[in-house]
Design a protein around this motif. Structure first.
Motif, short mmCIF file in Angstrom:
data_model
loop_
_atom_site.label_atom_id
_atom_site.label_comp_id
_atom_site.label_asym_id
_atom_site.label_seq_id
_atom_site.Cartn_x
_atom_site.Cartn_y
_atom_site.Cartn_z
N GLY A 1 39.39 -67.09 103.91
CA GLY A 1 38.14 -67.57 103.34
C GLY A 1 38.17 -69.03 102.98
O GLY A 1 37.14 -69.73 103.05
N ASP A 2 39.36 -69.53 102.58
CA ASP A 2 39.50 -70.96 102.27
C ASP A 2 39.56 -71.82 103.53
O ASP A 2 39.31 -73.01 103.48
CB ASP A 2 40.78 -71.19 101.44
N ARG A 3 39.89 -71.19 104.66
CA ARG A 3 40.07 -71.95 105.90
C ARG A 3 38.82 -71.99 106.77
O ARG A 3 38.61 -72.97 107.48
CB ARG A 3 41.21 -71.32 106.72
N VAL A 4 38.02 -70.92 106.76
CA VAL A 4 36.93 -70.81 107.74
C VAL A 4 35.57 -70.88 107.04
O VAL A 4 35.48 -70.90 105.80
CB VAL A 4 37.03 -69.49 108.54
N ASN A 5 34.52 -70.87 107.83
CA ASN A 5 33.15 -70.84 107.33
C ASN A 5 32.87 -69.46 106.74
O ASN A 5 32.85 -68.46 107.45
CB ASN A 5 32.18 -71.15 108.48
N LYS A 6 32.66 -69.40 105.44
CA LYS A 6 32.49 -68.11 104.77
C LYS A 6 31.24 -67.37 105.26
O LYS A 6 31.24 -66.14 105.37
CB LYS A 6 32.41 -68.31 103.25
N GLU B 1 21.56 -76.81 103.15
CA GLU B 1 21.41 -76.73 101.70
C GLU B 1 22.60 -76.06 101.02
O GLU B 1 22.63 -75.95 99.80
CB GLU B 1 20.11 -75.99 101.36
N LEU B 2 23.57 -75.59 101.79
CA LEU B 2 24.78 -75.01 101.22
C LEU B 2 25.72 -76.13 100.77
O LEU B 2 25.64 -77.26 101.24
CB LEU B 2 25.48 -74.12 102.25
N VAL B 3 26.60 -75.79 99.85
CA VAL B 3 27.59 -76.76 99.35
C VAL B 3 28.97 -76.18 99.64
O VAL B 3 29.65 -75.69 98.72
CB VAL B 3 27.41 -77.03 97.85
N PRO B 4 29.40 -76.21 100.90
CA PRO B 4 30.67 -75.57 101.27
C PRO B 4 31.86 -76.27 100.64
O PRO B 4 31.89 -77.49 100.51
CB PRO B 4 30.70 -75.67 102.79
N ALA B 5 32.83 -75.45 100.23
CA ALA B 5 34.07 -76.03 99.71
C ALA B 5 34.84 -76.67 100.85
O ALA B 5 34.68 -76.31 102.02
CB ALA B 5 34.91 -74.92 99.07
N VAL B 6 35.69 -77.63 100.51
CA VAL B 6 36.52 -78.27 101.52
C VAL B 6 37.47 -77.24 102.12
O VAL B 6 38.16 -76.51 101.39
CB VAL B 6 37.34 -79.43 100.89
N ARG B 7 37.46 -77.13 103.43
CA ARG B 7 38.31 -76.14 104.08
C ARG B 7 39.78 -76.56 104.01
O ARG B 7 40.11 -77.73 104.18
CB ARG B 7 37.90 -75.95 105.54
N VAL B 8 40.62 -75.59 103.76
CA VAL B 8 42.04 -75.85 103.61
C VAL B 8 42.68 -75.86 105.00
O VAL B 8 42.56 -74.88 105.74
CB VAL B 8 42.70 -74.77 102.73
N PRO B 9 43.36 -76.94 105.39
CA PRO B 9 44.01 -76.96 106.71
C PRO B 9 45.18 -75.98 106.76
O PRO B 9 45.78 -75.65 105.73
CB PRO B 9 44.50 -78.42 106.83
N ARG B 10 45.49 -75.52 107.97
CA ARG B 10 46.58 -74.57 108.15
C ARG B 10 47.92 -75.23 107.80
O ARG B 10 48.22 -76.34 108.24
CB ARG B 10 46.60 -74.09 109.60
#
Length: 424
Positions: free
Chosen positions: A72-77, A196-205
């Protein structure tokens, strides 16, 4: 807009909460229908079988939860939720077809409960964290509370509707209705405005990211205390899917309609607690510890009720205490966790909340079968109360606070660390 419903000013959140309401009604219908199917059609009121079914549904999160949170931290939720919601709808559809065609066996229910658990393990942490991407940070407590209100509004309707459907046409159609209800969530996700979403910064592998999340929790005593409390109360106390079914069938000897009504009546308390939580703009540890203590007391009272009517009434304060406790835990975890860690921390939270069910549900079912349903409620009451007392003692010791001072007046030290400057 009223402060109680301020998150609804966001279009994407309105879509989300509406879709979730429809889907949650279906989910509660399935929970009632599944227990009734196992207890009265596939077995002779076997609490152990009902406990195993529930346990299998939550078993996968123990093994998959940490990885699901990292994913969930890596991809588009949003895209991940579209996949998991579709998978859960398929499980409900297949079970409904098996029941309607008269081919369902107990092992089918076990297998589909396990499949549903796998999909839920990947769904839960991203669904919890997704709320923080739909609304602004200041509205997160309100959005979390309104999610709880939606869930419990569905809990008011779902069990009662399920009982009526089961009484009229059997359990099969209840599963099919739940399968159809997932379309509401899928539609709401599809219609959201991505801009309008505020996505969290995705965590790199990278290596060691799950361990990094665990170490983050270990460095936070407040999160550790919440995790322990949630595990104990959730594992041994929040098994009403089983205990209500067994109280209805083995203690009060009532039918599916009355059993479904118990869930709806309990939801009066949980809905009330959710709406009260929606008015709060800051979170206090008091709601967590006090909620655990109140839960233990109210469940003990419910276990002693001599009649179906009195038991049903006693479930209202049980619902109020349980939702106060759970909402305070959920909101605190979300608001005090760094955005880059939120998926992993919420995954651990879901593991300790639901992952104990494979232990607690069969144990509670076995106790109910061997000693009576009232004793299964008593176990949860004692564990919750003792855990709440222990947390209160440790927190007071850490903060150098005396209990008699707390009784005289609630002091500002109850504020959760990191939220002390939040406006009231």
């Amino acid at each position: 807009m009223s402060s109680m419903f301020r998150a609804l000013k966001v279009r994407n959140y309105r879509l989300w909460v509406t879709g979730a309401l429809v889907s949650n009604i279906g989910t509660w219908m399935q929970r009632v229908a599944q227990d009734w199917l196992v207890l009265t059609v596939l077995t002779h009121n076997s609490g152990t079988a009902a406990g195993i079914t529930t346990g299998l549904q939550f078993l996968p999160i123990i093994f998959l939860g940490p990885y699901a949170g990292l994913l969930g931290d890596r991809v588009n939720k949003r895209k991940l939720l579209l996949i998991t919601q579709s998978a859960m709808g398929f499980c409900a559809l297949l079970l409904g077809i098996l029941v309607i065609t008269g081919t369902v066996q107990l092992w089918h229910v076990y297998a589909l409960a396990l499949m549903l658990g796998v999909a839920s393990a990947f769904d839960a942490p991203s669904r919890q964290a997704f709320v923080s991407e739909v609304v602004a940070k200041d509205d997160v407590p309100n959005a979390v509370a309104l999610n709880s209100a939606s869930f419990n509004l569905a809990r008011l309707a779902g069990p009662g509707v399920a009982g009526l459907v089961i009484a009229l046409v059997g359990t099969g159609p209840a599963f099919l209705i739940n399968a159809a209800s997932f379309a509401a969530v899928i539609f709401s996700l599809w219609r959201m405005r991505a801009s309008e979403l505020v996505p969290a910064v995705r965590v790199p592998r990278a290596k060691g990211q799950i361990r990094e999340g665990l170490m983050y929790i270990r460095r936070r005593p407040d999160l550790l205390m919440i995790m322990v409390l949630v595990f104990l109360v959730g594992t041994f106390g929040m098994n009403f899917q089983i205990t209500n079914a067994l109280m209805a069938t083995t203690v009060f000897n009532v039918g599916p309609g009355e059993y479904g009504l118990l869930g709806s009546i309990m939801a009066i308390g949980t809905l009330g607690a959710a709406l009260l939580a929606a008015r709060r703009k800051k979170m206090r540890m008091l709601y967590i510890v006090g909620g655990a203590l109140a839960f233990g007391v109210t469940v003990a009272v419910a276990a002693l009720m001599p009649s179906y009517a009195l038991y049903a009434v006693a479930l209202v304060p049980v619902g109020l205490a349980s939702l106060t406790f759970m909402n305070a835990c959920n909101t605190t975890v979300q608001l005090t966790t760094d955005a880059a860690m939120r998926g992993r921390v919420l995954a651990v939270y879901m593991v300790v909340l639901q992952g104990g069910t494979p232990i607690g549900a069969p144990l509670v079912g076995w106790i109910a079968t061997e000693f009576g349903a009232r004793w299964s409620l008593g176990l949860g009451a004692v564990v919750a109360f003792v855990a709440g007392l222990a947390a209160l003692f440790l927190m007071n010791r850490r903060n150098h606070v005396k209990l008699r001072d707390q009784i005289k007046g609630l002091r500002p030290h109850w504020l959760v660390p990191g939220l002390r400057n939040t406006a009231s």
